[in-house]
Enzyme design. Structure first.
Site, short mmCIF file in Angstrom:
data_model
loop_
_atom_site.label_atom_id
_atom_site.label_comp_id
_atom_site.label_asym_id
_atom_site.label_seq_id
_atom_site.Cartn_x
_atom_site.Cartn_y
_atom_site.Cartn_z
N ASN A 14 -4.76 6.76 -10.39
CA ASN A 14 -6.45 6.67 -10.28
C ASN A 14 -7.09 7.33 -8.90
O ASN A 14 -8.01 7.84 -9.00
CB ASN A 14 -7.00 5.42 -10.68
N HIS A 15 -6.24 7.21 -7.94
CA HIS A 15 -6.90 7.64 -6.57
C HIS A 15 -6.86 9.24 -6.66
O HIS A 15 -7.69 9.97 -6.23
CB HIS A 15 -5.97 7.25 -5.42
N HIS A 119 -1.61 3.81 -14.05
CA HIS A 119 -1.85 3.23 -12.67
C HIS A 119 -3.22 3.22 -12.91
O HIS A 119 -4.03 4.00 -13.11
CB HIS A 119 -1.53 4.34 -11.63
#
Length: 139
Positions: A14-15, A119
């Protein structure tokens, strides 16, 4: 892992997708400055010794880093962010050189056997349709 019958799978988290959208909430200023330095070095890659360009991973760099002329949302985001953050955004955004050259080769969603790996989590909204393929924003 393979020697024990397993495997290692590299996934997009997600980052990375947040950065591709111009959201640097979990990105340090140091990381933004480091990426900007990468941009400054690699734009000169044709003039650098090959070993330096390879050490800096300049093969991933595709100049110039800029918004497409018809992409007003990209330009709006770019104008709102600090100048030292722009290189990271432009390289990671959809169609950017890091996005195309590195992130696109790794899944955001992975199913191994009957286990779903992602994630950042899965919500009920994600599960309303088919799990594969993942929605376009996650590719």
């Amino acid at each position: 892992a393979a020697a024990e019958g397993g495997a290692v799978h590299v996934m997009v988290g997600n980052h990375e997708t947040m950065n591709a959208a111009g959201n640097f909430a979990y990105t340090t200023e140091g990381a933004l400055h480091a990426f900007n330095r990468w941009h400054q070095v690699c734009r000169l890659a044709p003039f650098l010794p090959g070993a330096v360009a390879r050490a800096c991973h300049c093969s991933l760099y595709k100049a110039p880093l800029r918004c497409r002329p018809d992409d007003s949302s990209c330009k709006t985001l770019l104008n709102r962010m600090a100048p030292y953050a722009r290189a990271r955004f432009l390289a990671l955004r959809p169609g950017g050189p890091i996005s195309k050259g590195l992130l696109a080769s790794h899944p955001a969603v992975l199913i191994v056997g009957d286990t779903l790996f992602v994630h950042g989590g899965v919500t009920r909204e994600h599960l309303k349709g088919p799990v594969c393929p993942p929605p376009a924003h996650a590719r």
